[in-house]
Design an enzyme around this catalytic site. Structure first.
Site, mmCIF file in Angstrom:
data_model
loop_
_atom_site.group_PDB
_atom_site.id
_atom_site.type_symbol
_atom_site.label_atom_id
_atom_site.label_comp_id
_atom_site.label_asym_id
_atom_site.label_seq_id
_atom_site.Cartn_x
_atom_site.Cartn_y
_atom_site.Cartn_z
ATOM 1 N N LYS A 79 0.908 -0.998 0.012
ATOM 2 C CA LYS A 79 0.310 -0.371 0.120
ATOM 3 C C LYS A 79 0.765 1.036 0.198
ATOM 4 O O LYS A 79 1.695 1.507 0.363
ATOM 5 C CB LYS A 79 -0.841 -0.259 0.986
ATOM 6 C CG LYS A 79 -1.936 1.209 1.097
ATOM 7 C CD LYS A 79 -2.601 1.184 1.996
ATOM 8 C CE LYS A 79 -2.175 2.104 3.907
ATOM 9 N NZ LYS A 79 -3.677 1.798 4.355
ATOM 10 N N LYS A 238 4.084 9.563 18.155
ATOM 11 C CA LYS A 238 3.047 9.744 17.898
ATOM 12 C C LYS A 238 2.173 9.003 19.317
ATOM 13 O O LYS A 238 2.653 8.082 19.944
ATOM 14 C CB LYS A 238 1.793 9.226 17.050
ATOM 15 C CG LYS A 238 1.227 10.241 15.905
ATOM 16 C CD LYS A 238 0.735 9.786 15.163
ATOM 17 C CE LYS A 238 0.257 9.911 14.168
ATOM 18 N NZ LYS A 238 -0.747 9.236 13.277
HETATM 19 P P1 NAD Z 1 -8.254 12.735 11.193
HETATM 20 O O1 NAD Z 1 -7.607 13.947 10.464
HETATM 21 O O2 NAD Z 1 -9.317 13.139 10.173
HETATM 22 O O3 NAD Z 1 -8.833 13.680 12.458
HETATM 23 C C1 NAD Z 1 -7.686 13.351 13.349
HETATM 24 C C2 NAD Z 1 -8.765 13.327 14.761
HETATM 25 O O4 NAD Z 1 -7.290 13.753 15.522
HETATM 26 C C3 NAD Z 1 -9.747 14.412 14.998
HETATM 27 O O5 NAD Z 1 -10.613 13.292 16.138
HETATM 28 C C4 NAD Z 1 -8.344 15.060 15.906
HETATM 29 O O6 NAD Z 1 -8.755 16.059 16.824
HETATM 30 C C5 NAD Z 1 -7.860 14.786 15.934
HETATM 31 N N1 NAD Z 1 -6.386 15.114 17.373
HETATM 32 C C6 NAD Z 1 -5.430 15.758 16.284
HETATM 33 N N2 NAD Z 1 -4.498 16.301 17.095
HETATM 34 C C7 NAD Z 1 -5.195 16.517 18.061
HETATM 35 C C8 NAD Z 1 -4.047 16.286 19.663
HETATM 36 N N3 NAD Z 1 -2.917 16.686 19.591
HETATM 37 N N4 NAD Z 1 -4.659 16.310 20.543
HETATM 38 C C9 NAD Z 1 -5.913 15.748 20.723
HETATM 39 N N5 NAD Z 1 -6.794 15.282 19.181
HETATM 40 C C10 NAD Z 1 -5.926 15.200 18.337
HETATM 41 O O7 NAD Z 1 -7.134 11.225 11.345
HETATM 42 P P2 NAD Z 1 -8.200 9.996 11.012
HETATM 43 O O8 NAD Z 1 -8.326 10.132 9.444
HETATM 44 O O9 NAD Z 1 -9.757 9.617 11.939
HETATM 45 O O10 NAD Z 1 -6.890 8.961 11.644
HETATM 46 C C11 NAD Z 1 -6.368 9.162 12.811
HETATM 47 C C12 NAD Z 1 -5.658 8.881 13.291
HETATM 48 O O11 NAD Z 1 -5.598 7.086 12.996
HETATM 49 C C13 NAD Z 1 -3.931 9.241 12.678
HETATM 50 O O12 NAD Z 1 -2.992 9.708 13.695
HETATM 51 C C14 NAD Z 1 -4.584 8.535 11.912
HETATM 52 O O13 NAD Z 1 -2.689 8.086 11.478
HETATM 53 C C15 NAD Z 1 -4.801 6.850 12.504
HETATM 54 N N6 NAD Z 1 -4.523 6.192 11.669
HETATM 55 C C16 NAD Z 1 -4.335 4.508 12.285
HETATM 56 C C17 NAD Z 1 -4.668 3.914 11.507
HETATM 57 C C18 NAD Z 1 -4.292 2.490 11.744
HETATM 58 O O14 NAD Z 1 -4.167 1.291 11.250
HETATM 59 N N7 NAD Z 1 -3.500 2.201 13.447
HETATM 60 C C19 NAD Z 1 -5.252 3.571 10.271
HETATM 61 C C20 NAD Z 1 -5.475 4.784 9.850
HETATM 62 C C21 NAD Z 1 -5.495 5.768 10.050
#
Ligand code: NAD
Length: 333
Positions: A79, A238
């Protein structure tokens, strides 16, 4: 994936668009694809290659590759994609990705698959698999930390795993909680926006899905018996939960190497709070090699880092179903 997904593309290239993925993949197929590939990883049939993730110094973007090979499922690929934080303002998803599948017998490109919807459903499926295997059966309150793009997918998948009677949620920007509230109301589950400490006091299962770089949930707030699925931390630096919480919990993950390097346990490992040997793969629980939760008082944590094999597994199923349902485009090479 234990079963081989034979994709007959007559030597050409199959293209499965984002819309086609949405048409053919539902939460049930995502759940079984992800559960099967976690099991295959635990059996040693499937392995991930090291992740590449770089800040490209342009558009504030993080870009990289997740890849792997499932020998049993004969799924080889990667990916490619990442995170463009300015996209939402342009009406685009911040995460952008494409999945490439190759023929493991000859290395030829077999399929190009849109990765945005599949990433969201496979990530939601991972936390759902963890809830199915690790949360207390009598869990009643679901806590959601984060209300970004992934969060509604997480909520829908989680609500299917237990008879939840209430959703409590927190987000940095309160306005975005409306998205979660709408899903909870659609599914007939009462919803309440709360502060983080109250969320921990009420919730039996907590999903964290933020881009935070500092702990949002403290060890002393988490009540005995809670299951946490920490899904947001997928990059060095993170963090969503207090590293000290790890020593009070039994810690599970999709893949130990990713968990300790770029997942939620990276901080507890760095500070010596827990040792790598203490981290259990969810695949071992699925395969019955580990008992999983052993008491109602135990705190369980699933560090869902997101592995390339999850993407390949779900893309492979998407291609198979898209071909069957006439949703795939075929290009002769
Ligand atoms: P997004 O940008 O749509 O949303 C980000 C979220 O994080 C929001 O709720 C925002 O308010 C919050 N946020 C950002 N900075 C913050 C802080 N300092 N303190 C508290 N909250 C904070 O992103 P998304 O697509 O919803 O993804 C969310 C997270 O999940 C990202 O970090 C992304 O990399 C991760 N992710 C992980 C996987 C996995 O397989 N584990 C897959 C996809 C995304």
């Amino acid at each position: 994936m234990s079963e081989e997904n034979n994709i007959n593309n007559e030597g050409g290239l199959l293209i499965v668009s984002e819309d086609a993925c949405k048409a053919v993949i539902d939460r049930t197929s995502a759940f079984s694809a992800v559960e099967n590939v976690f099991a295959a990883m635990s059996h040693g049939d499937a392995y991930n290659f090291p992740v590449i993730r770089e800040a490209i110094g342009y558009a504030d973007a993080l870009y990289g590759f997740k890849s792997g090979f499932d020998r049993a499922g004969k799924t080889l690929g990667l990916k490619s994609g990442g995170y463009w934080p300015g996209n939402a303002a342009k009406g685009l998803t911040n995460h952008q990705s494409t999945i490439f599948l190759f023929d493991p017998d000859n290395g030829k490109l077999r399929a190009l698959v849109g990765g945005n919807y599949l990433t969201a459903v496979r990530t939601a499926a991972a936390s759902a698999v963890s809830i199915a295997h690790l949360a207390r059966k009598d869990s009643k309150v679901l806590g959601m930390v984060g209300a970004g793009h992934q969060s509604t997918f997480q909520l829908r998948a989680a609500l299917e795993q237990r008879s939840f009677e209430k959703v409590v949620a927190w987000n940095k920007n309160k306005e975005r909680l409306k998205n979660l509230q709408a899903v909870a109301e659609e599914l007939g589950v009462p919803f309440e926006a709360v502060e983080r400490e109250q969320l921990c006091a009420e919730a039996d299962v907590i999903i964290t899905i933020t881009s935070a770089f500092e702990p949002l949930l403290m060890k002393e707030w988490i009540k005995p018996g809670t299951h946490l699925a920490c899904m947001g931390t997928d990059t060095k630096g993170k963090q969503e939960v207090d590293a000290d919480l790890m020593s009070a919990a039994t810690v599970f993950t999709d893949e130990v190497a990713q968990s300790i390097s770029l997942g939620e346990t990276q901080h507890a490992i760095a500070s010596g709070t827990i040792k790598e040997e203490a981290i259990i793969t969810i695949g071992d629980v699925i395969n019955g090699k580990h008992a999983g939760r052993t008491s109602d008082d135990e705190i369980t944590i699933f560090d869902g880092t997101g592995v390339g094999l999850q993407d390949l597994a779900i893309a492979s199923v998407a291609v198979k179903l898209a071909v069957e349902k006439g949703e795939a485009q075929h290009i002769s090479l």
